[in-house]
Design an enzyme around this catalytic site. Structure first.
Site, PDB file in Angstrom:
ATOM      1  CD  GLU A 198      -6.662  -7.294   6.444  1.00 16.58           C
ATOM      2  OE1 GLU A 198      -6.877  -8.126   7.347  1.00 16.58           O
ATOM      3  OE2 GLU A 198      -7.478  -6.436   6.101  1.00 16.58           O
ATOM      4  CG  HIS A 209      -0.343  -0.409   5.207  1.00 17.18           C
ATOM      5  ND1 HIS A 209      -0.437   0.918   5.574  1.00 17.18           N
ATOM      6  CD2 HIS A 209      -1.368  -1.046   5.818  1.00 17.18           C
ATOM      7  CE1 HIS A 209      -1.470   1.060   6.382  1.00 17.18           C
ATOM      8  NE2 HIS A 209      -2.057  -0.105   6.542  1.00 17.18           N
TER       9      HIS A 209
HETATM   10  N1  ACO Z   1       1.178  -7.175  -4.550  1.00 16.30           N
HETATM   11  C1  ACO Z   1       1.754  -6.775  -5.684  1.00 16.30           C
HETATM   12  N2  ACO Z   1       1.972  -5.495  -6.034  1.00 16.30           N
HETATM   13  C2  ACO Z   1       1.540  -4.575  -5.165  1.00 16.30           C
HETATM   14  C3  ACO Z   1       0.926  -4.901  -3.948  1.00 16.30           C
HETATM   15  C4  ACO Z   1       0.764  -6.272  -3.656  1.00 16.30           C
HETATM   16  N3  ACO Z   1       0.184  -6.660  -2.528  1.00 16.30           N
HETATM   17  N4  ACO Z   1       0.619  -3.767  -3.293  1.00 16.30           N
HETATM   18  C5  ACO Z   1       1.007  -2.758  -4.065  1.00 16.30           C
HETATM   19  N5  ACO Z   1       1.572  -3.244  -5.204  1.00 16.30           N
HETATM   20  C6  ACO Z   1       2.177  -2.488  -6.283  1.00 16.30           C
HETATM   21  C7  ACO Z   1       1.130  -1.882  -7.215  1.00 16.30           C
HETATM   22  O1  ACO Z   1       0.808  -2.769  -8.248  1.00 16.30           O
HETATM   23  C8  ACO Z   1       1.858  -0.656  -7.712  1.00 16.30           C
HETATM   24  O2  ACO Z   1       2.790  -1.085  -8.654  1.00 16.30           O
HETATM   25  P1  ACO Z   1       3.175  -0.128  -9.900  1.00 16.30           P
HETATM   26  O3  ACO Z   1       3.905   1.038  -9.271  1.00 16.30           O
HETATM   27  O4  ACO Z   1       4.050  -1.010 -10.744  1.00 16.30           O
HETATM   28  O5  ACO Z   1       1.881   0.268 -10.553  1.00 16.30           O
HETATM   29  C9  ACO Z   1       2.653  -0.193  -6.492  1.00 16.30           C
HETATM   30  O6  ACO Z   1       2.873  -1.370  -5.710  1.00 16.30           O
HETATM   31  C10 ACO Z   1       1.937   0.851  -5.649  1.00 16.30           C
HETATM   32  O7  ACO Z   1       0.582   0.401  -5.467  1.00 16.30           O
HETATM   33  P2  ACO Z   1      -0.595   1.344  -4.980  1.00 16.30           P
HETATM   34  O8  ACO Z   1      -1.892   0.640  -5.238  1.00 16.30           O
HETATM   35  O9  ACO Z   1      -0.422   2.712  -5.527  1.00 16.30           O
HETATM   36  O10 ACO Z   1      -0.270   1.399  -3.447  1.00 16.30           O
HETATM   37  P3  ACO Z   1      -1.275   1.745  -2.308  1.00 16.30           P
HETATM   38  O11 ACO Z   1      -0.483   2.377  -1.235  1.00 16.30           O
HETATM   39  O12 ACO Z   1      -2.445   2.479  -2.827  1.00 16.30           O
HETATM   40  O13 ACO Z   1      -1.760   0.272  -1.892  1.00 16.30           O
HETATM   41  C11 ACO Z   1      -2.721  -1.491  -0.736  1.00 16.30           C
HETATM   42  C12 ACO Z   1      -1.957  -0.177  -0.600  1.00 16.30           C
HETATM   43  C13 ACO Z   1      -4.100  -1.202  -1.327  1.00 16.30           C
HETATM   44  C14 ACO Z   1      -2.899  -2.119   0.654  1.00 16.30           C
HETATM   45  C15 ACO Z   1      -1.949  -2.459  -1.665  1.00 16.30           C
HETATM   46  O14 ACO Z   1      -0.666  -2.664  -1.159  1.00 16.30           O
HETATM   47  C16 ACO Z   1      -2.665  -3.793  -1.896  1.00 16.30           C
HETATM   48  O15 ACO Z   1      -3.532  -3.877  -2.784  1.00 16.30           O
HETATM   49  N6  ACO Z   1      -2.297  -4.861  -1.120  1.00 16.30           N
HETATM   50  C17 ACO Z   1      -2.956  -6.134  -1.255  1.00 16.30           C
HETATM   51  C18 ACO Z   1      -4.293  -6.149  -0.510  1.00 16.30           C
HETATM   52  C19 ACO Z   1      -4.126  -6.132   1.007  1.00 16.30           C
HETATM   53  O16 ACO Z   1      -3.258  -6.805   1.558  1.00 16.30           O
HETATM   54  N7  ACO Z   1      -4.983  -5.341   1.677  1.00 16.30           N
HETATM   55  C20 ACO Z   1      -4.986  -5.191   3.122  1.00 16.30           C
HETATM   56  C21 ACO Z   1      -4.349  -3.897   3.528  1.00 16.30           C
HETATM   57  S1  ACO Z   1      -4.164  -3.750   5.273  1.00 16.30           S
HETATM   58  C22 ACO Z   1      -5.604  -3.023   5.802  1.00 16.30           C
HETATM   59  O17 ACO Z   1      -6.208  -2.237   5.137  1.00 16.30           O
HETATM   60  C23 ACO Z   1      -6.190  -3.386   7.136  1.00 16.30           C
END
Ligand code: ACO
Length: 379
Positions: free
Chosen positions: A321, A262
């Site tokens: 989620e 998140h």
């Molecule tokens: N699985 C694996 N790796 C992840 C995940 C995940 N669910 N989430 C983040 N990461 C990793 C990224 O690959 C990145 O790795 P890196 O540093 O090696 O490149 C690092 O963690 C940071 O990721 P960002 O995309 O910069 O983090 P951000 O804060 O933008 O992401 C998000 C938040 C979009 C929710 C992300 O965690 C994600 O894609 N989760 C999966 C989808 C999901 O569950 N969405 C629902 C969110 S809840 C809502 O909106 C109601």
């Protein structure tokens, strides 16, 4: 960047973009405050209608006020012909797209859709919030080749949605689960869909336009579109002993594990805890598949362990989620309708933000850092 002195907050991370009385997310402590109350004070203790009143009016309703709001919702639940036509035309579209199209038609039967006075905004908010479940239920039935079921005026909001979906009065535990779910997701600080709606409202554009834009933002898998894939993931994993290999394989392939991570929460999303309890209560009442619930718990702990190991320091924790998927599927919803059902709860929050933004009346207009070429000449 050459030629510039600006610094970019990537994804507006950490930027405070608005002042709000509506909700606050403390990502380090795992706290969500809605209209002054911590989520755990509200979830399971007040109805969705009461929570909507809290956001729109600044206080929980008295018994009379609640009765009035319920009657007002019931009076505008039915879809006008033009909305139903659009929903029918969108039969093959994803439910969230049908909802976006249906939402946009709502301005057709508003007295003055461009009126953004507090009274007009409140009227539009009631209409949109009352109708969203009718659109989602009608679309779900039409896409299964069935006729939509007209809403009832004697049922509360959540029970009426399940009635319109299945054609029978729901088990009270199921109706309560949906009510708790909608309260849990009603508002959540400056998330992408809320921000999108506020940007639109800040131009003095109307409520229907702003909420239609919010739906577009919610649709993406990085925001509201994750619970469907969560269920796919659980089904693909199949049993707890396969979880670790599956999660490692996904991460090695560069894919994300849905339902984890998140932008704001660096600890467990408090909504995940509330919804895990809802799923547990449904399982106890045999409305939820206990095997799936146990599998979800096992996949959750395995994913957290592997994510910590493979993505150290990113603090990737369970988000809302993950358990949303289990709640919604146990209510008989198809994964394709999950994000639209999420919108049925969040719409009350979006409307509250539009009301607040209109009252603040200040254009949101950030700047950008230009990184393109300069000085090009046309031959
Ligand atoms: N699985 C694996 N790796 C992840 C995940 C995940 N669910 N989430 C983040 N990461 C990793 C990224 O690959 C990145 O790795 P890196 O540093 O090696 O490149 C690092 O963690 C940071 O990721 P960002 O995309 O910069 O983090 P951000 O804060 O933008 O992401 C998000 C938040 C979009 C929710 C992300 O965690 C994600 O894609 N989760 C999966 C989808 C999901 O569950 N969405 C629902 C969110 S809840 C809502 O909106 C109601």
């Amino acid at each position: 960047m050459p030629g510039t002195s600006t610094s970019v907050a990537r994804g507006l991370d950490g930027v405070v973009a608005a002042r709000t009385r509506l909700s606050h997310v403390d990502g380090d402590r795992g706290e969500l405050i809605i209209g002054g109350y911590e989520l755990k004070q509200l979830a399971g203790r007040v109805s969705f209608e009461e929570a909507a009143h809290l956001l729109w009016r600044g206080a929980l309703p008295t018994r009379d006020e609640l009765g009035r709001l319920r009657r007002e919702f019931a009076a505008v639940r039915a879809l006008p012909e033009q909305t139903l036509e659009v929903v029918r035309a969108a039969v093959a579209a994803p439910p969230i797209d049908a909802l976006r199209m249906g939402c946009a038609t709502s301005s057709l039967d508003l007295a003055d859709p461009d009126d953004i006075s507090p009274t007009a905004d409140l009227e539009a908010a009631k209409r949109l919030t009352a109708r969203f479940p009718t659109v989602v239920a009608a679309h779900a039935r039409i896409s299964e080749g069935k006729e939509p079921i007209a809403p009832r005026t004697d049922l509360p909001h959540a029970a009426n949605f399940l009635y319109m979906l299945h054609g029978t009065e729901p088990d009270p535990i199921a109706a309560r689960a949906l009510d708790t779910y909608w309260v849990t997701v009603i508002d959540h600080g400056m998330n992408a869909s809320t921000f999108a709606g506020r940007v639109i409202a800040s131009t003095r554009s109307d409520m229907v336009s702003a909420v239609t834009g919010s739906i577009g933002a919610l649709k993406g898998p990085l925001h509201g579109g994750a619970p469907g894939p969560v269920l796919d993931m659980l089904r693909e994993i199949g049993s707890a002993d396969r979880a670790e290999a599956w999660v490692r394989h996904e991460l090695a392939a560069g894919r994300r594990i849905m339902g984890f991570g998140h932008r704001v929460y660096k600890v467990r999303d408090p909504r995940a805890e509330v919804l895990a309890q809802v799923v547990d209560a449904m399982a106890a009442a045999r409305l939820e598949d206990r095997t799936l619930f146990h599998l979800a718990r096992a996949v959750e702990s395995t994913s957290l362990k592997v994510l910590d190991e493979v993505k150290p320091g990113r603090n990737l924790r369970t988000n809302v989620e993950f358990y949303t998927a289990l709640v919604l599927q146990s209510l008989g919803l198809k994964p394709r309708s999950f994000v639209a059902t999420f919108a049925c709860g969040r719409v009350a929050g979006w409307c509250a933000h539009v009301i607040e933004q209109h009252a603040q009346d200040h254009l949101i207009r950030p700047q950008s850092e230009y990184v393109g070429p300069r000085g090009l000449k046309v031959n």
